[in-house]
Motif scaffolding. Structure first.
Motif, PDB file in Angstrom:
ATOM      1  N   ILE A 126      46.082  17.392  70.530  1.00  0.00           N
ATOM      2  CA  ILE A 126      46.482  18.630  69.858  1.00  0.00           C
ATOM      3  C   ILE A 126      45.335  19.093  68.971  1.00  0.00           C
TER       4      ILE A 126
ATOM      5  N   ASN B 182      54.847  21.207  67.696  1.00  0.00           N
ATOM      6  CA  ASN B 182      56.198  21.378  68.229  1.00  0.00           C
ATOM      7  C   ASN B 182      57.074  20.224  67.765  1.00  0.00           C
ATOM      8  N   LEU B 183      56.927  19.936  66.447  1.00  0.00           N
ATOM      9  CA  LEU B 183      57.581  18.770  65.888  1.00  0.00           C
ATOM     10  C   LEU B 183      58.003  19.068  64.461  1.00  0.00           C
ATOM     11  N   ASP B 184      59.263  18.811  64.152  1.00  0.00           N
ATOM     12  CA  ASP B 184      59.772  19.056  62.805  1.00  0.00           C
ATOM     13  C   ASP B 184      59.535  17.809  61.952  1.00  0.00           C
TER      14      ASP B 184
ATOM     15  N   ARG C 155      53.548  22.898  62.334  1.00  0.00           N
ATOM     16  CA  ARG C 155      54.832  22.686  63.006  1.00  0.00           C
ATOM     17  C   ARG C 155      54.824  23.299  64.405  1.00  0.00           C
ATOM     18  N   GLN C 156      54.249  24.499  64.508  1.00  0.00           N
ATOM     19  CA  GLN C 156      54.219  25.177  65.802  1.00  0.00           C
ATOM     20  C   GLN C 156      53.333  24.436  66.805  1.00  0.00           C
ATOM     21  N   LYS C 157      52.160  24.013  66.381  1.00  0.00           N
ATOM     22  CA  LYS C 157      51.217  23.366  67.288  1.00  0.00           C
ATOM     23  C   LYS C 157      51.688  21.973  67.717  1.00  0.00           C
TER      24      LYS C 157
ATOM     25  N   ARG D  62      53.456  26.079  58.626  1.00  0.00           N
ATOM     26  CA  ARG D  62      54.101  26.718  59.778  1.00  0.00           C
ATOM     27  C   ARG D  62      53.266  26.535  61.043  1.00  0.00           C
ATOM     28  N   LYS D  63      51.953  26.670  60.920  1.00  0.00           N
ATOM     29  CA  LYS D  63      51.078  26.511  62.086  1.00  0.00           C
ATOM     30  C   LYS D  63      51.087  25.068  62.589  1.00  0.00           C
TER      31      LYS D  63
END
Length: 230
Positions: free
Chosen positions: A160, A214-216, A210-212, A207-208
């Protein structure tokens, strides 16, 4: 003051609380886990004993006679010998202001009374495991691997790509799972004290991430800051 003579490689823990029953039960449970434990009944004794005992971890009751746990923490944190000492607060106060003051004074974590011995022992063990992880440049948490030397991230076998500040922010939070980082603390450690950035900068980077990923994995602690939990 009470203590025990464990093996020299045993982690040392200092507990300071003005309630004898709490001291006894915490001391018993930590000793049962193999820790070397000493106790103090007030803030002044805690400071003196910390200097003599040089504990790896200190558990401080916030409301103590002499000096409060927060005052003890502030005094010790000003001395280089205690820069890396882990500190946990015990408090009967559950308001947000007390939590923030405790974290701002340099505590690593806090627990609200009444304290479950199992929860406290688990927290202590987790903090020491965290230190062990920090000794290497590669941080592994579940399926997430962070190589802090090469600025590489891999999750479930997939590489990632994060921007530099996104990487540094994730590495900071993930390096101490469960620890609540204050917003000012994040700004200072990731962006530095000489760079002026707004609070929204943190929010955008979180926020970025979390998006990249795809994991909370980053939790917002309302009014305080953020913490990493996988």
């Amino acid at each position: 003051m009470q203590g025990m003579g464990n093996a020299s490689n045993a982690k040392r823990v200092l507990i300071a609380d003005d309630e004898p029953d709490i001291l006894e039960i915490i001391q018993y449970n930590l000793q049962s886990e193999g820790y070397e434990v000493v106790t103090a009944k007030n803030g002044n004794d805690a400071i003196d004993l910390a200097k003599k005992f040089q504990p790896d971890l200190i558990i401080l009751d916030i409301m103590m006679p002499g000096k409060t746990g927060i005052e003890v923490c502030n005094i010790l944190r000003m001395q280089p010998a205690f820069n890396d000492t882990l500190i946990i607060f015990l408090t009967a106060l559950s308001d947000e202001g007390t939590e923030v003051k405790g974290l701002e004074s340099g505590a690593d974590d806090y627990l609200t009374k009444p304290v479950s011995p199992k929860v406290l022992v688990s927290k202590v063990n987790a903090l020491f495991r965290r230190l062990t992880k920090e000794d290497t440049g590669i941080l592994k948490i579940g399926d997430l691997q962070i190589d802090r030397e090469k600025y590489l991230i891999n999750y479930q076998g997939n590489d990632i790509v994060l921007a530099r500040k996104e990487f540094e922010l994730l590495a900071l939070l993930a390096g101490k799972p469960g620890k609540v980082f204050l917003r000012n603390e994040i700004l200072n450690q990731v962006w530095g004290t000489e760079v002026i950035v707004g609070d929204r900068t943190i929010d955008v980077h979180i926020r970025k991430i979390r998006q990249k990923l795809n994991l909370d994995c980053i939790t917002t602690v309302k009014g305080v800051g953020y913490k990493f939990e996988l």
